[in-house]
Design a protein around this motif. Structure first.
Motif, PDB file in Angstrom:
ATOM      1  N   LEU A  42     -20.467   6.426  -2.700  1.00 13.75           N
ATOM      2  CA  LEU A  42     -20.845   6.017  -4.048  1.00 13.75           C
ATOM      3  C   LEU A  42     -21.953   6.917  -4.594  1.00 13.75           C
ATOM      4  O   LEU A  42     -21.931   7.317  -5.753  1.00 13.75           O
ATOM      5  N   ILE A  43     -22.894   7.262  -3.739  1.00 15.33           N
ATOM      6  CA  ILE A  43     -24.035   8.079  -4.162  1.00 15.33           C
ATOM      7  C   ILE A  43     -23.670   9.557  -4.253  1.00 15.33           C
ATOM      8  O   ILE A  43     -23.974  10.216  -5.249  1.00 15.33           O
ATOM      9  N   TYR A  44     -23.018  10.098  -3.222  1.00 15.63           N
ATOM     10  CA  TYR A  44     -22.779  11.539  -3.117  1.00 15.63           C
ATOM     11  C   TYR A  44     -21.373  11.963  -3.521  1.00 15.63           C
ATOM     12  O   TYR A  44     -21.125  13.135  -3.757  1.00 15.63           O
ATOM     13  N   GLY A  45     -20.432  11.046  -3.559  1.00 15.43           N
ATOM     14  CA  GLY A  45     -19.064  11.379  -3.920  1.00 15.43           C
ATOM     15  C   GLY A  45     -18.256  11.855  -2.731  1.00 15.43           C
ATOM     16  O   GLY A  45     -18.769  12.093  -1.642  1.00 15.43           O
ATOM     17  N   LYS A  46     -16.953  11.950  -2.950  1.00 13.21           N
ATOM     18  CA  LYS A  46     -15.969  12.423  -1.958  1.00 13.21           C
ATOM     19  C   LYS A  46     -16.049  11.670  -0.648  1.00 13.21           C
ATOM     20  O   LYS A  46     -16.231  10.472  -0.643  1.00 13.21           O
ATOM     21  N   THR A  47     -15.936  12.382   0.476  1.00 10.32           N
ATOM     22  CA  THR A  47     -15.856  11.739   1.785  1.00 10.32           C
ATOM     23  C   THR A  47     -17.195  11.829   2.512  1.00 10.32           C
ATOM     24  O   THR A  47     -17.764  12.903   2.642  1.00 10.32           O
TER      25      THR A  47
END
Length: 124
Positions: free
Chosen positions: A42-47
């Motif tokens: 949610l904070i950093y995106g992707k996986t």
């Protein structure tokens, strides 16, 4: 009479070998477990994943792999400590303590997720 007492003592010592204490073995020692980290996603995106490795009888390390935003991507490792509490394991990284219990290849924890469940690590 002395031979009987000596024989009894030797028998007791042999029967109290290390193999009889299997219930006290550290089943986490030397293992590694990985979970999706939906909070980091949610904070950093992707996986994003978090891996916990139990290195010695008391030390562990957490490996966070972050992908997505160029500034925050990378692999980050923090060391910590852990102890066994019955059939559960409690580990502390920084100021956060997580409790988990292994059932087969799953390590179920008390750490919440965004979806409302609890974080589950899978044995590597």
């Amino acid at each position: 009479m002395k031979k009987i007492v000596l024989f009894a003592l030797v028998s007791i010592l042999i029967s109290c070998s290390k193999d009889d204490s299997d219930e006290n073995l550290n089943l986490y020692l030397g293992t590694s477990w990985t979970a999706q980290d939906d909070i980091a996603e949610l904070i950093y995106g992707k996986t994003c994943t978090t891996t916990i490795e139990f290195l010695t009888e008391t030390t562990c390390q957490e490996i966070n792999v972050r992908t997505g935003m160029p500034i925050f991507s990378g692999t980050f490792t923090d060391t910590g400590t852990y102890y066994l509490k019955g059939d559960s394991v409690c580990w502390t990284i920084g100021e956060i303590t997580i409790t988990g219990k292994a059932t087969g290849s799953a390590l179920n924890t008390n750490m919440g997720t965004i979806k409302g469940g609890k974080r589950v690590y899978i044995k590597n």
